[in-house]
Write an enzyme that holds these catalytic residues in place. Structure first.
Site, PDB file in Angstrom:
ATOM      1  CG  HIS A 136      -2.005  -1.067   1.134  1.00  0.00           C
ATOM      2  ND1 HIS A 136      -2.766  -1.452   2.215  1.00  0.00           N
ATOM      3  CD2 HIS A 136      -2.423  -1.831   0.100  1.00  0.00           C
ATOM      4  CE1 HIS A 136      -3.601  -2.420   1.834  1.00  0.00           C
ATOM      5  NE2 HIS A 136      -3.404  -2.659   0.569  1.00  0.00           N
ATOM      6  N   GLY A 157      -1.434 -10.069  12.166  1.00  0.00           N
ATOM      7  CA  GLY A 157      -2.121  -8.818  12.510  1.00  0.00           C
ATOM      8  C   GLY A 157      -2.890  -8.167  11.376  1.00  0.00           C
ATOM      9  CB  THR A 158      -3.981  -8.598   8.210  1.00  0.00           C
ATOM     10  OG1 THR A 158      -4.910  -8.047   7.264  1.00  0.00           O
ATOM     11  CG2 THR A 158      -3.723 -10.053   7.891  1.00  0.00           C
TER      12      THR A 158
HETATM   13  P1  OAD Z   1      -7.007  -3.779  10.547  1.00  0.00           P
HETATM   14  O1  OAD Z   1      -7.060  -2.628  11.480  1.00  0.00           O
HETATM   15  O2  OAD Z   1      -8.192  -4.017   9.673  1.00  0.00           O
HETATM   16  O3  OAD Z   1      -6.764  -5.131  11.348  1.00  0.00           O
HETATM   17  C1  OAD Z   1      -5.777  -5.244  12.328  1.00  0.00           C
HETATM   18  C2  OAD Z   1      -5.732  -6.683  12.796  1.00  0.00           C
HETATM   19  O4  OAD Z   1      -4.665  -6.788  13.715  1.00  0.00           O
HETATM   20  C3  OAD Z   1      -6.991  -7.171  13.507  1.00  0.00           C
HETATM   21  O5  OAD Z   1      -7.319  -8.476  13.039  1.00  0.00           O
HETATM   22  C4  OAD Z   1      -6.577  -7.219  14.987  1.00  0.00           C
HETATM   23  O6  OAD Z   1      -7.237  -8.250  15.700  1.00  0.00           O
HETATM   24  C5  OAD Z   1      -5.089  -7.514  14.860  1.00  0.00           C
HETATM   25  N1  OAD Z   1      -4.253  -7.026  15.980  1.00  0.00           N
HETATM   26  C6  OAD Z   1      -4.418  -5.897  16.728  1.00  0.00           C
HETATM   27  N2  OAD Z   1      -3.428  -5.756  17.611  1.00  0.00           N
HETATM   28  C7  OAD Z   1      -2.601  -6.820  17.440  1.00  0.00           C
HETATM   29  C8  OAD Z   1      -1.387  -7.251  18.048  1.00  0.00           C
HETATM   30  N3  OAD Z   1      -0.819  -6.541  19.009  1.00  0.00           N
HETATM   31  N4  OAD Z   1      -0.824  -8.404  17.619  1.00  0.00           N
HETATM   32  C9  OAD Z   1      -1.410  -9.144  16.640  1.00  0.00           C
HETATM   33  N5  OAD Z   1      -2.548  -8.782  16.028  1.00  0.00           N
HETATM   34  C10 OAD Z   1      -3.141  -7.637  16.402  1.00  0.00           C
HETATM   35  O7  OAD Z   1      -5.663  -3.616   9.683  1.00  0.00           O
HETATM   36  P2  OAD Z   1      -5.260  -4.279   8.295  1.00  0.00           P
HETATM   37  O8  OAD Z   1      -5.789  -5.657   8.157  1.00  0.00           O
HETATM   38  O9  OAD Z   1      -3.809  -4.078   8.140  1.00  0.00           O
HETATM   39  O10 OAD Z   1      -5.413   0.183   3.726  1.00  0.00           O
HETATM   40  O11 OAD Z   1      -6.026  -3.320   7.292  1.00  0.00           O
HETATM   41  C11 OAD Z   1      -5.835  -3.477   5.922  1.00  0.00           C
HETATM   42  C12 OAD Z   1      -5.892  -2.154   5.207  1.00  0.00           C
HETATM   43  O12 OAD Z   1      -7.089  -1.462   5.550  1.00  0.00           O
HETATM   44  C13 OAD Z   1      -4.805  -1.171   5.593  1.00  0.00           C
HETATM   45  O13 OAD Z   1      -3.592  -1.402   4.942  1.00  0.00           O
HETATM   46  C14 OAD Z   1      -5.395   0.122   5.170  1.00  0.00           C
HETATM   47  C15 OAD Z   1      -6.775  -0.059   5.756  1.00  0.00           C
HETATM   48  O14 OAD Z   1      -7.747   0.714   5.286  1.00  0.00           O
HETATM   49  C16 OAD Z   1      -5.198   1.347   3.104  1.00  0.00           C
HETATM   50  O15 OAD Z   1      -4.901   2.373   3.673  1.00  0.00           O
HETATM   51  C17 OAD Z   1      -5.331   1.234   1.617  1.00  0.00           C
END
Ligand code: OAD
Ligand code: ZN
Length: 290
Positions: free
Chosen positions: A144, A235-236
């Site tokens: 991204h 963490g996604t």
């Molecule tokens: P999200 O905020 O959607 O998801 C974060 C994930 O990390 C969730 O499943 C949480 O349960 C998990 N999580 C939180 N804290 C954690 C920790 N300490 N250890 C392990 N896991 C943890 O973020 P993304 O999946 O990265 O795109 O979101 C994808 C995209 O959506 C981003 O890149 C961004 C956003 O809109 C753009 O900006 C284009």
């Protein structure tokens, strides 16, 4: 025993670490498979940076002035109010400038370094915070983009930029606490291309909602994914495509897939080969030490 504020917080940290210590039998099985792997893929999302103090998108601090990122990170919002979008990115840039890679980023980078001669480790991140690079990861695909790069909206030149603030007009702006949903900053005061024959408005070099990922990356993914033996999905929330599809594609092409997430696995969540629950700054060092 004399408990100071610091010692209490350090005891609490130790307790958290014990609490999240992952199941040893599962861990041993995973490590055995990882040891034999020649090609390893790490797919990371915002959760890996949570313990560096960078809020996730869909977590409790994910909203900025009541707006979710998709309402700001899109071309139409930038056209309508580039000042507001720049305020949002200014806030995130300043926050990330103060952040440091955590034990999870470091475990990934050290694993790649230790196995430079016997494994190909590829990190594919959805994060734009640059913390994998800061930790020392070399073979990195930033799906991204990166908030410390700008792109000219006129000549498309991409440049690195870690200036703080990126332009004087943004100094002191972007607080998530304020509830203004328009910006007073005039477009001419936002960052502009310095090429004398251009002068176009700069934007963050990140992929926004409604935009496509650089098509050249897809050829790279095909090779990386088809040859992968073990994948770590960290963490996604797996909501945003194409990254959301990668674990299923990896699994279908024969790779072992291990998920690392702070959330408990829900009965309806995807089931891959392993699921390690806990903060990735705790679980990754355990999973990646040899
Ligand atoms: P999200 O905020 O959607 O998801 C974060 C994930 O990390 C969730 O499943 C949480 O349960 C998990 N999580 C939180 N804290 C954690 C920790 N300490 N250890 C392990 N896991 C943890 O973020 P993304 O999946 O990265 O795109 O979101 C994808 C995209 O959506 C981003 O890149 C961004 C956003 O809109 C753009 O900006 C284009
Ligand atoms: Zn330009």
């Amino acid at each position: 025993m004399n408990f100071t504020k610091n010692s209490i917080s350090s005891h609490r940290k130790t307790l958290n670490y014990l609490f999240y210590s992952i199941k040893q039998d599962e861990l041993a099985k995973f490590k055995h498979l990882l040891k034999a792997a020649k090609q390893v893929v790490v797919l990371s999302g915002a959760g890996i940076s949570a313990e560096s103090g960078v809020p996730t998108f869909r977590g409790p601090d994910g909203l900025w002035r009541k707006l979710d990122p998709s309402m700001l990170a899109n071309p139409a919002s930038f056209r309508d109010d580039p000042g507001l979008v720049w305020e949002f990115y200014h806030y995130r840039r300043e926050l990330v400038l103060r952040a440091k890679p955590n034990a999870g980023h470091i475990a990934v980078a050290e694993y790649e370094k230790r196995h430079a001669h016997d494994k190909l480790v590829t990190v594919i991140t959805q994060n734009v915070d640059g913390l994998h690079t800061q930790a020392g990861t070399k073979n990195l695909i930033e799906l991204h983009g990166n908030i410390f790069k700008t792109r000219c909206t006129k000549c498309n030149e991409v440049l690195e930029n870690t200036d703080s603030p990126i332009c004087p007009a943004l100094a002191g702006t972007g607080s998530p606490k304020c509830d203004k949903l328009t910006s007073d900053i005039r477009e001419k005061d936002l960052p502009h291309c310095k090429k004398p024959d251009c002068g176009g408005l700069l934007r963050p070099h990140v992929v926004w909602f409604g935009e496509t990922i650089d098509f050249r990356l897809f050829e790279k993914f095909d090779v990386v994914i088809s040859q992968c033996n073990v994948a770590l999905v960290i963490g996604t929330s797996s909501i945003v495509y194409p990254a959301a599809a990668f674990p299923t594609i990896l699994s279908a092409s024969g790779s072992i897939v291990a998920e690392f997430n702070i959330e408990k696995q829900s009965p309806t969540s995807r089931k891959f080969d392993f699921y390690f629950q806990g903060p990735s700054a705790v679980t990754l060092p355990q999973a990646l030490n040899d």
